[in-house]
Enzyme design. Structure first.
Site, PDB file in Angstrom:
ATOM      1  N   HIS A 255      47.052  39.896  39.334  1.00  0.00           N
ATOM      2  CA  HIS A 255      46.502  38.679  38.725  1.00  0.00           C
ATOM      3  C   HIS A 255      47.340  38.303  37.520  1.00  0.00           C
ATOM      4  O   HIS A 255      47.799  39.169  36.785  1.00  0.00           O
ATOM      5  CB  HIS A 255      45.041  38.902  38.293  1.00  0.00           C
ATOM      6  CG  HIS A 255      44.318  37.619  38.041  1.00  0.00           C
ATOM      7  ND1 HIS A 255      44.367  36.968  36.833  1.00  0.00           N
ATOM      8  CD2 HIS A 255      43.571  36.856  38.868  1.00  0.00           C
ATOM      9  CE1 HIS A 255      43.660  35.856  36.925  1.00  0.00           C
ATOM     10  NE2 HIS A 255      43.169  35.757  38.142  1.00  0.00           N
ATOM     11  N   GLU A 309      39.614  38.205  44.896  1.00  0.00           N
ATOM     12  CA  GLU A 309      39.620  37.788  46.293  1.00  0.00           C
ATOM     13  C   GLU A 309      39.385  38.927  47.273  1.00  0.00           C
ATOM     14  O   GLU A 309      38.956  38.688  48.398  1.00  0.00           O
ATOM     15  CB  GLU A 309      40.963  37.108  46.634  1.00  0.00           C
ATOM     16  CG  GLU A 309      41.292  35.901  45.788  1.00  0.00           C
ATOM     17  CD  GLU A 309      40.477  34.682  46.139  1.00  0.00           C
ATOM     18  OE1 GLU A 309      39.297  34.821  46.486  1.00  0.00           O
ATOM     19  OE2 GLU A 309      41.027  33.575  46.061  1.00  0.00           O
TER      20      GLU A 309
HETATM   21  N1  ACO Z   1      51.478  42.779  46.139  1.00  0.00           N
HETATM   22  C1  ACO Z   1      52.737  43.179  45.933  1.00  0.00           C
HETATM   23  N2  ACO Z   1      53.486  42.821  44.881  1.00  0.00           N
HETATM   24  C2  ACO Z   1      52.912  42.009  43.984  1.00  0.00           C
HETATM   25  C3  ACO Z   1      51.598  41.565  44.105  1.00  0.00           C
HETATM   26  C4  ACO Z   1      50.871  41.989  45.238  1.00  0.00           C
HETATM   27  N3  ACO Z   1      49.624  41.586  45.444  1.00  0.00           N
HETATM   28  N4  ACO Z   1      51.297  40.783  43.071  1.00  0.00           N
HETATM   29  C5  ACO Z   1      52.398  40.705  42.300  1.00  0.00           C
HETATM   30  N5  ACO Z   1      53.367  41.448  42.859  1.00  0.00           N
HETATM   31  C6  ACO Z   1      54.708  41.629  42.337  1.00  0.00           C
HETATM   32  C7  ACO Z   1      55.639  40.523  42.808  1.00  0.00           C
HETATM   33  O1  ACO Z   1      56.214  40.805  44.037  1.00  0.00           O
HETATM   34  C8  ACO Z   1      56.620  40.491  41.700  1.00  0.00           C
HETATM   35  O2  ACO Z   1      57.480  41.576  41.879  1.00  0.00           O
HETATM   36  P1  ACO Z   1      59.047  41.359  41.860  1.00  0.00           P
HETATM   37  O3  ACO Z   1      59.327  40.821  40.470  1.00  0.00           O
HETATM   38  O4  ACO Z   1      59.571  42.726  42.111  1.00  0.00           O
HETATM   39  O5  ACO Z   1      59.325  40.386  42.947  1.00  0.00           O
HETATM   40  C9  ACO Z   1      55.817  40.809  40.470  1.00  0.00           C
HETATM   41  O6  ACO Z   1      54.645  41.466  40.928  1.00  0.00           O
HETATM   42  C10 ACO Z   1      55.452  39.627  39.635  1.00  0.00           C
HETATM   43  O7  ACO Z   1      54.872  38.630  40.475  1.00  0.00           O
HETATM   44  P2  ACO Z   1      54.557  37.190  39.928  1.00  0.00           P
HETATM   45  O8  ACO Z   1      54.216  36.328  41.110  1.00  0.00           O
HETATM   46  O9  ACO Z   1      55.591  36.713  38.999  1.00  0.00           O
HETATM   47  O10 ACO Z   1      53.283  37.502  39.055  1.00  0.00           O
HETATM   48  P3  ACO Z   1      52.080  36.547  38.800  1.00  0.00           P
HETATM   49  O11 ACO Z   1      51.498  36.902  37.506  1.00  0.00           O
HETATM   50  O12 ACO Z   1      52.462  35.129  38.963  1.00  0.00           O
HETATM   51  O13 ACO Z   1      51.151  36.989  40.024  1.00  0.00           O
HETATM   52  C11 ACO Z   1      49.542  36.554  41.676  1.00  0.00           C
HETATM   53  C12 ACO Z   1      49.834  36.664  40.174  1.00  0.00           C
HETATM   54  C13 ACO Z   1      50.142  35.254  42.198  1.00  0.00           C
HETATM   55  C14 ACO Z   1      48.022  36.504  41.877  1.00  0.00           C
HETATM   56  C15 ACO Z   1      50.133  37.763  42.433  1.00  0.00           C
HETATM   57  O14 ACO Z   1      49.617  38.970  41.920  1.00  0.00           O
HETATM   58  C16 ACO Z   1      49.924  37.686  43.949  1.00  0.00           C
HETATM   59  O15 ACO Z   1      50.708  37.026  44.632  1.00  0.00           O
HETATM   60  N6  ACO Z   1      48.863  38.364  44.487  1.00  0.00           N
HETATM   61  C17 ACO Z   1      48.582  38.306  45.894  1.00  0.00           C
HETATM   62  C18 ACO Z   1      47.848  37.002  46.248  1.00  0.00           C
HETATM   63  C19 ACO Z   1      46.434  36.966  45.728  1.00  0.00           C
HETATM   64  O16 ACO Z   1      45.710  37.961  45.752  1.00  0.00           O
HETATM   65  N7  ACO Z   1      46.018  35.780  45.245  1.00  0.00           N
HETATM   66  C20 ACO Z   1      44.688  35.563  44.645  1.00  0.00           C
HETATM   67  C21 ACO Z   1      44.786  35.556  43.155  1.00  0.00           C
HETATM   68  S1  ACO Z   1      43.194  35.468  42.387  1.00  0.00           S
HETATM   69  C22 ACO Z   1      42.874  33.826  42.224  1.00  0.00           C
HETATM   70  O17 ACO Z   1      43.715  33.010  41.991  1.00  0.00           O
HETATM   71  C23 ACO Z   1      41.484  33.350  42.379  1.00  0.00           C
END
Ligand code: ACO
Length: 377
Positions: A255, A309
């Site tokens: 998150h 989620e």
């Molecule tokens: N699984 C694997 N790796 C992850 C995950 C995950 N769920 N979440 C983040 N990472 C990693 C990314 O791959 C990235 O790694 P990298 O730099 O080696 O490529 C790093 O963490 C940073 O990711 P960002 O997208 O920059 O981080 P952000 O703060 O924007 O992420 C997000 C937040 C979009 C929710 C992310 O954790 C994600 O994609 N989760 C999965 C989708 C999800 O569950 N969405 C619902 C969110 S809750 C809501 O909005 C109501």
């Protein structure tokens, strides 16, 4: 030239008095009340009262609010016909976004947003989604029932039968848990649109568009897909490792704000334990355990935990909803927060219009090799 806009992590864009997200400590509070207390004590209508007017109602359920929503639940015949006319293959989130536009006839949603418009959006979006869900299943719409609260009404309109009290409680708790969440992407989109003095309905459709993406509200149906692909608790560790080796993101984890466990995940896990099928729950727990272990091992500095989620998917499934309705169900629950933000935005509105740093080429001239038009003499 590489150029991008994204992140905005830690950029404070203004002030709001609606909900406080404590990302470092795993806290969420609506108008100062911890989310755990809100969910346990207020119910849907009480939570709406708290978010819109800043204080809990003095009776449960708040009678005026219950009536206002009940009066607005039925759809006008021309709106119902519009639902029927939508292409049957539209995904439910797209269908909801389109169907919402039909509510704006006769200038009903003219700027500025009002509480009455808010009641209309909250009440009718649920009726619309129930009708869309039934249509998708080849069934006739079911009318709302005056004797039921909002969450129970949605279930009754969708499933066509009086809802089981435990399922209604689970869905109502889910509605309360996701009603608002600081300056998330869809709320930000809504406030940008409203700041132009566009109307609440246009802003809500923009918000639905933002919520649709899997990095925001589109994740929960993919959570169930993931659980189905894992199949058995014993396969969880292997499946998680393989998915991360393929550089996939695990849906329901990580998150932007929370660097500890999402407080909503804690609440939803507890609800899932009461309503979910024990086999589904055991599988979810196994996948969660494997995911947390593997994410912690591979990316400890990112501090990735279970987000809202993951167990939302398990709870919504247990409430009887088909998985393709999970994202639009999130949207109809979030209308409560969106309206609170719409009222707050327009009380002291100023156009939201940030700057960007231009990084493209400068001082160019059309001097060679291009097909250039000659202006008329
Ligand atoms: N699984 C694997 N790796 C992850 C995950 C995950 N769920 N979440 C983040 N990472 C990693 C990314 O791959 C990235 O790694 P990298 O730099 O080696 O490529 C790093 O963490 C940073 O990711 P960002 O997208 O920059 O981080 P952000 O703060 O924007 O992420 C997000 C937040 C979009 C929710 C992310 O954790 C994600 O994609 N989760 C999965 C989708 C999800 O569950 N969405 C619902 C969110 S809750 C809501 O909005 C109501």
């Amino acid at each position: 030239v590489p150029a991008r806009i994204g992140g905005l992590d830690d950029v404070v864009i203004g002030e709001s008095a609606i909900s406080r997200v404590g990302g470092a400590t795993g806290e969420l509070a609506y108008r100062g009340y911890p989310i755990g207390d809100v969910v346990g004590h207020l119910g849907f209508e009480g939570t709406l009262h708290l978010l819109w007017w800043g204080r809990p109602p003095d009776r449960d359920p708040p009678a005026g609010l219950v009536t206002a929503l009940a009066e607005r639940r039925p759809l006008a015949p021309e709106v119902a016909r519009w639902v029927e006319a939508l292409p049957p293959g539209l995904a439910p989130m797209d269908a909801l976004r389109s169907a919402l536009s039909a509510l704006g006839g006769g200038g009903a949603f003219a700027y500025p947003p009002t509480e009455e418009q808010g009641f209309d959006l909250v009440a009718k979006s649920a009726t619309l989604l129930a009708a869309l869900g039934r249509r998708r299943a080849g069934l006739e719409p079911c009318p709302p029932r005056r004797e039921l609260g909002h969450a129970a009404n949605f279930l009754a309109m969708l499933l066509g039968r009086p809802p089981d009290p435990l399922r209604s409680w689970a869905l109502e708790s889910y509605f309360d848990i996701v009603a608002d969440h600081g300056m998330n992407a869809s709320t930000f989109a809504l406030r940008v649109v409203l700041s132009t003095r566009s109307d609440l309905l246009s802003a809500a459709t923009a918000a639905v568009g933002a919520l649709k993406g899997p990095l925001h509200g589109g994740a929960p149906e993919h959570v169930l897909d993931m659980l189905d692909r894992v199949g058995e608790p014993s396969a969880a560790e292997r499946w998680v490792r393989d998915a991360l080796d393929r550089k996939e993101r695990l849906m329901g984890f990580g998150h932007r704000a929370y660097k500890v466990e999402d407080p909503r995940a804690v609440l939803l896990r507890g609800i899932a334990e009461r309503v979910a099928d024990p086999r589904r729950l055991a599988l979810a727990r196994a996948v969660e355990t494997a995911a947390l272990a593997e994410l912690g091992r591979r990316k400890p500095e990112l501090r990735l935990f279970t987000n809202v989620e993951f167990y939302a998917a398990v709870v919504l499934e247990a409430a009887g909803l088909p998985r393709e309705l999970f994202p639009p169900t999130f949207a109809i629950a979030r209308t409560v927060g969106w309206v609170a933000h719409a009222l707050e935005q327009t009380a002291e509105n100023r156009l939201i219009r940030p700057e960007v740093t231009y990084v493209g080429p400068v001082d160019r001239r059309f001097d060679s090799g291009y097909a250039l038009r000659t202006p008329p003499a």
